[in-house]
Scaffold this motif. Sequence first.
Motif, PDB file in Angstrom:
ATOM      1  N   ASP A  76       0.823  -1.214   0.000  1.00 50.38           N
ATOM      2  CA  ASP A  76       0.000   0.000   0.000  1.00 50.38           C
ATOM      3  C   ASP A  76       0.857   1.263   0.000  1.00 50.38           C
ATOM      4  O   ASP A  76       0.501   2.269  -0.629  1.00 50.38           O
ATOM      5  CB  ASP A  76      -0.920   0.015   1.217  1.00 50.38           C
ATOM      6  N   MET A  77       1.982   1.216   0.710  1.00 48.44           N
ATOM      7  CA  MET A  77       2.859   2.379   0.806  1.00 48.44           C
ATOM      8  C   MET A  77       3.852   2.458  -0.347  1.00 48.44           C
ATOM      9  O   MET A  77       4.594   3.439  -0.463  1.00 48.44           O
ATOM     10  CB  MET A  77       3.603   2.365   2.149  1.00 48.44           C
ATOM     11  N   GLY A  78       3.892   1.403  -1.175  1.00 50.92           N
ATOM     12  CA  GLY A  78       4.802   1.409  -2.312  1.00 50.92           C
ATOM     13  C   GLY A  78       6.258   1.242  -1.935  1.00 50.92           C
ATOM     14  O   GLY A  78       7.152   1.763  -2.621  1.00 50.92           O
ATOM     15  N   VAL A  79       6.521   0.518  -0.847  1.00 51.45           N
ATOM     16  CA  VAL A  79       7.915   0.285  -0.420  1.00 51.45           C
ATOM     17  C   VAL A  79       8.204  -1.210  -0.500  1.00 51.45           C
ATOM     18  O   VAL A  79       7.293  -2.041  -0.589  1.00 51.45           O
ATOM     19  CB  VAL A  79       8.155   0.804   1.014  1.00 51.45           C
ATOM     20  N   SER A  80       9.499  -1.556  -0.441  1.00 50.32           N
ATOM     21  CA  SER A  80       9.908  -2.953  -0.493  1.00 50.32           C
ATOM     22  C   SER A  80       9.422  -3.693   0.750  1.00 50.32           C
ATOM     23  O   SER A  80       9.512  -3.179   1.873  1.00 50.32           O
ATOM     24  CB  SER A  80      11.427  -3.058  -0.601  1.00 50.32           C
ATOM     25  N   ALA A  81       8.929  -4.912   0.533  1.00 47.06           N
ATOM     26  CA  ALA A  81       8.463  -5.707   1.663  1.00 47.06           C
ATOM     27  C   ALA A  81       9.603  -6.414   2.380  1.00 47.06           C
ATOM     28  O   ALA A  81       9.420  -6.897   3.507  1.00 47.06           O
ATOM     29  CB  ALA A  81       7.438  -6.739   1.197  1.00 47.06           C
ATOM     30  N   THR A  82      10.791  -6.485   1.756  1.00 47.66           N
ATOM     31  CA  THR A  82      11.902  -7.229   2.363  1.00 47.66           C
ATOM     32  C   THR A  82      12.273  -6.701   3.736  1.00 47.66           C
ATOM     33  O   THR A  82      12.339  -7.475   4.708  1.00 47.66           O
ATOM     34  CB  THR A  82      13.117  -7.233   1.431  1.00 47.66           C
ATOM     35  N   PRO A  83      12.553  -5.370   3.903  1.00 48.09           N
ATOM     36  CA  PRO A  83      12.892  -4.902   5.255  1.00 48.09           C
ATOM     37  C   PRO A  83      11.749  -5.070   6.240  1.00 48.09           C
ATOM     38  O   PRO A  83      11.976  -5.266   7.443  1.00 48.09           O
ATOM     39  CB  PRO A  83      13.239  -3.420   5.047  1.00 48.09           C
ATOM     40  N   VAL A  84      10.509  -5.025   5.752  1.00 48.63           N
ATOM     41  CA  VAL A  84       9.359  -5.191   6.636  1.00 48.63           C
ATOM     42  C   VAL A  84       9.312  -6.621   7.182  1.00 48.63           C
ATOM     43  O   VAL A  84       9.150  -6.835   8.391  1.00 48.63           O
ATOM     44  CB  VAL A  84       8.051  -4.851   5.898  1.00 48.63           C
ATOM     45  N   LEU A  85       9.492  -7.600   6.296  1.00 52.08           N
ATOM     46  CA  LEU A  85       9.446  -8.995   6.735  1.00 52.08           C
ATOM     47  C   LEU A  85      10.608  -9.328   7.670  1.00 52.08           C
ATOM     48  O   LEU A  85      10.432 -10.030   8.671  1.00 52.08           O
ATOM     49  CB  LEU A  85       9.465  -9.919   5.522  1.00 52.08           C
ATOM     50  N   ILE A  86      11.802  -8.840   7.348  1.00 51.25           N
ATOM     51  CA  ILE A  86      12.958  -9.123   8.205  1.00 51.25           C
ATOM     52  C   ILE A  86      12.793  -8.438   9.564  1.00 51.25           C
ATOM     53  O   ILE A  86      13.143  -9.007  10.607  1.00 51.25           O
ATOM     54  CB  ILE A  86      14.256  -8.689   7.506  1.00 51.25           C
ATOM     55  N   ALA A  87      12.246  -7.228   9.556  1.00 49.67           N
ATOM     56  CA  ALA A  87      12.000  -6.549  10.833  1.00 49.67           C
ATOM     57  C   ALA A  87      11.005  -7.336  11.673  1.00 49.67           C
ATOM     58  O   ALA A  87      11.153  -7.436  12.906  1.00 49.67           O
ATOM     59  CB  ALA A  87      11.479  -5.138  10.578  1.00 49.67           C
ATOM     60  N   ILE A  88       9.996  -7.936  11.044  1.00 48.76           N
ATOM     61  CA  ILE A  88       9.024  -8.754  11.790  1.00 48.76           C
ATOM     62  C   ILE A  88       9.729  -9.961  12.413  1.00 48.76           C
ATOM     63  O   ILE A  88       9.419 -10.363  13.547  1.00 48.76           O
ATOM     64  CB  ILE A  88       7.878  -9.186  10.864  1.00 48.76           C
ATOM     65  N   ALA A  89      10.689 -10.556  11.681  1.00 48.18           N
ATOM     66  CA  ALA A  89      11.460 -11.668  12.253  1.00 48.18           C
ATOM     67  C   ALA A  89      12.205 -11.216  13.507  1.00 48.18           C
ATOM     68  O   ALA A  89      12.275 -11.950  14.507  1.00 48.18           O
ATOM     69  CB  ALA A  89      12.438 -12.213  11.218  1.00 48.18           C
ATOM     70  N   VAL A  90      12.768 -10.006  13.465  1.00 48.72           N
ATOM     71  CA  VAL A  90      13.470  -9.457  14.632  1.00 48.72           C
ATOM     72  C   VAL A  90      12.491  -9.215  15.776  1.00 48.72           C
ATOM     73  O   VAL A  90      12.738  -9.602  16.929  1.00 48.72           O
ATOM     74  CB  VAL A  90      14.204  -8.150  14.257  1.00 48.72           C
ATOM     75  N   PHE A  91      11.364  -8.583  15.451  1.00 46.17           N
ATOM     76  CA  PHE A  91      10.372  -8.285  16.495  1.00 46.17           C
ATOM     77  C   PHE A  91       9.835  -9.567  17.139  1.00 46.17           C
ATOM     78  O   PHE A  91       9.624  -9.624  18.355  1.00 46.17           O
ATOM     79  CB  PHE A  91       9.209  -7.483  15.906  1.00 46.17           C
ATOM     80  N   ALA A  92       9.597 -10.585  16.317  1.00 47.95           N
ATOM     81  CA  ALA A  92       9.023 -11.831  16.843  1.00 47.95           C
ATOM     82  C   ALA A  92       9.981 -12.543  17.792  1.00 47.95           C
ATOM     83  O   ALA A  92       9.546 -13.323  18.649  1.00 47.95           O
ATOM     84  CB  ALA A  92       8.644 -12.755  15.689  1.00 47.95           C
ATOM     85  N   ALA A  93      11.278 -12.303  17.634  1.00 46.16           N
ATOM     86  CA  ALA A  93      12.260 -12.935  18.527  1.00 46.16           C
ATOM     87  C   ALA A  93      12.254 -12.312  19.912  1.00 46.16           C
ATOM     88  O   ALA A  93      12.846 -12.868  20.845  1.00 46.16           O
ATOM     89  CB  ALA A  93      13.661 -12.827  17.916  1.00 46.16           C
TER      90      ALA A  93
END
Length: 521
Positions: free
Chosen positions: A453-470
């Motif tokens: 929706d924001m027109g940005v790459s999903a890669t940093p978003v997904l990797i950040a979620i991996a960090v947050f989930a830890a």
Amino acid sequence: MVTPAVLTLLVLAATVAVFIWDRFPVMLVALAVPVALWATGVLSLPEAFTGFGDPTVIFIAALFVVSEALDETGVTTWVGDLAMRLAGESRVRLVLIILAMVAVLTAVITPNGSVAALTPVVVVLATRAGRSPSELLMPLAFGAHAGSLLLLTGSPVNLVVADYAAQLGLPAIGLFTLTLTGVAMVLGTVVIVLLLGPRLIPRRDAARALRDLGDHAAVLSEHYDLPKDGAVRLGPADGVLEALIPPRSRFIGDHVFPGMPTESGRLVVTAVQHAGRAVTTGHDLHVGDTVLFTGSWEAVDAAALDPDIVAVDAPEPLRRQAVPLGRGARRTLVILAVMVVLLATNVVPAAVAGLLAALAIIATGVLSVRQVYAGIGWTTVILVGGLMSLSAAMVGSGAADQLADALVGIVGPLGPHALLLGLFIVTAVLGQLISNMATAFIVLPIGAAAAADMGVSATPVLIAIAVFAAAALLTPVATPANLVVMEAAGYRFGDYWRLGLVLLALYGLVGIGLVPLIWPF
């Protein structure tokens, strides 16, 4: 008419509520999710259960087999012995060695496996250094969470994130993709534990102390007054069993003497005690007598199952603590090395590399099929397979898009970093109440849709979620790793949040600040 998106959100809300309620086994809830999505018509039957055949599920199960092999063959014991030799009594050195040890081990066998394997080691380290185990066990658990980000194999969440990225057609998340974030997390955890640990980690006394079986051979030799040339020796092929004769045992009245072989010829009676005194000549067994048997570990394992004796110490934990680099250790290390090379070079898919390693472990006799079944964390496997249906339903029904639109509507004007902040808050809250795996399945589709929706790459978003989930750090029930150290250290439910809250902020900083620098929007 109720839309599929609304039905999916209702199933999502019910799933989260039941997880928080914590009255039903996790596996039951995970299996109920695809059934509910099928029953409500959101997914077809094949779609609802396709997660159980997903390559990520196969890879996770294979990693459990590799982890069990490392533990069974004494590799983790060898790591612990090395730590004991290096640690000494200095608190700084103890913390550094424990965190480095658990981080590296977690990168290969996941937090739950590494913490379970190293908890007895850390208790012994603390005891020998004259410290309370509670000073070191919380850093052990939290260090495992940080270490899970060093390699793709460090956590099932990492594998789920990599699989989701592949489904979206994003650049592949490989074995070392997360390493920089993992190094930052490990170093940050070390600094925080060293500086703030003494003030934030409570000193507790465990209700029940874990036994140190590392010097068990010497303990038995002294207890049974064995001469030096007849002392108990433990090794990859040499085991020992201390057995108590219980009431109504068929062995009562049997005539035994030191040096006598058993009927099978696989064990030898090394020593006998009656009424607490060593018996050096022939003796008829009485209730309460103890007999020391020596022989191969296979024979000892079989004898310990005999209902007419009571094993004082189960052979399996004794072997794991007292025999570093035991039978099959070299084969396991070679298999592990080959798996890592296959993962690093992408010669074959990750699931194939893991499955080849698991098959090699069975084929070379490192583990039996029974041990493989026992070693696999079926709760995790079923949780991943079942909740994949929820993630698919959120995307297919449009529920993820609706939640993403709402999130973007709130944080969109503030930019993608604000999006990461919003995802961090959601993940951090859910991750303390339900498993971090379930949290990842809920947040990943929302994050990916919001990035689109924001027109940005999903890669940093997904990797950040991996960090947050830890960052499941604030309660003992957030992850099994936190729970494993609770009894051994004597922690209370409210002991985790003090240090956990500071580290949670670190995870947020790394996910929001560092991840976009490495993987730009």
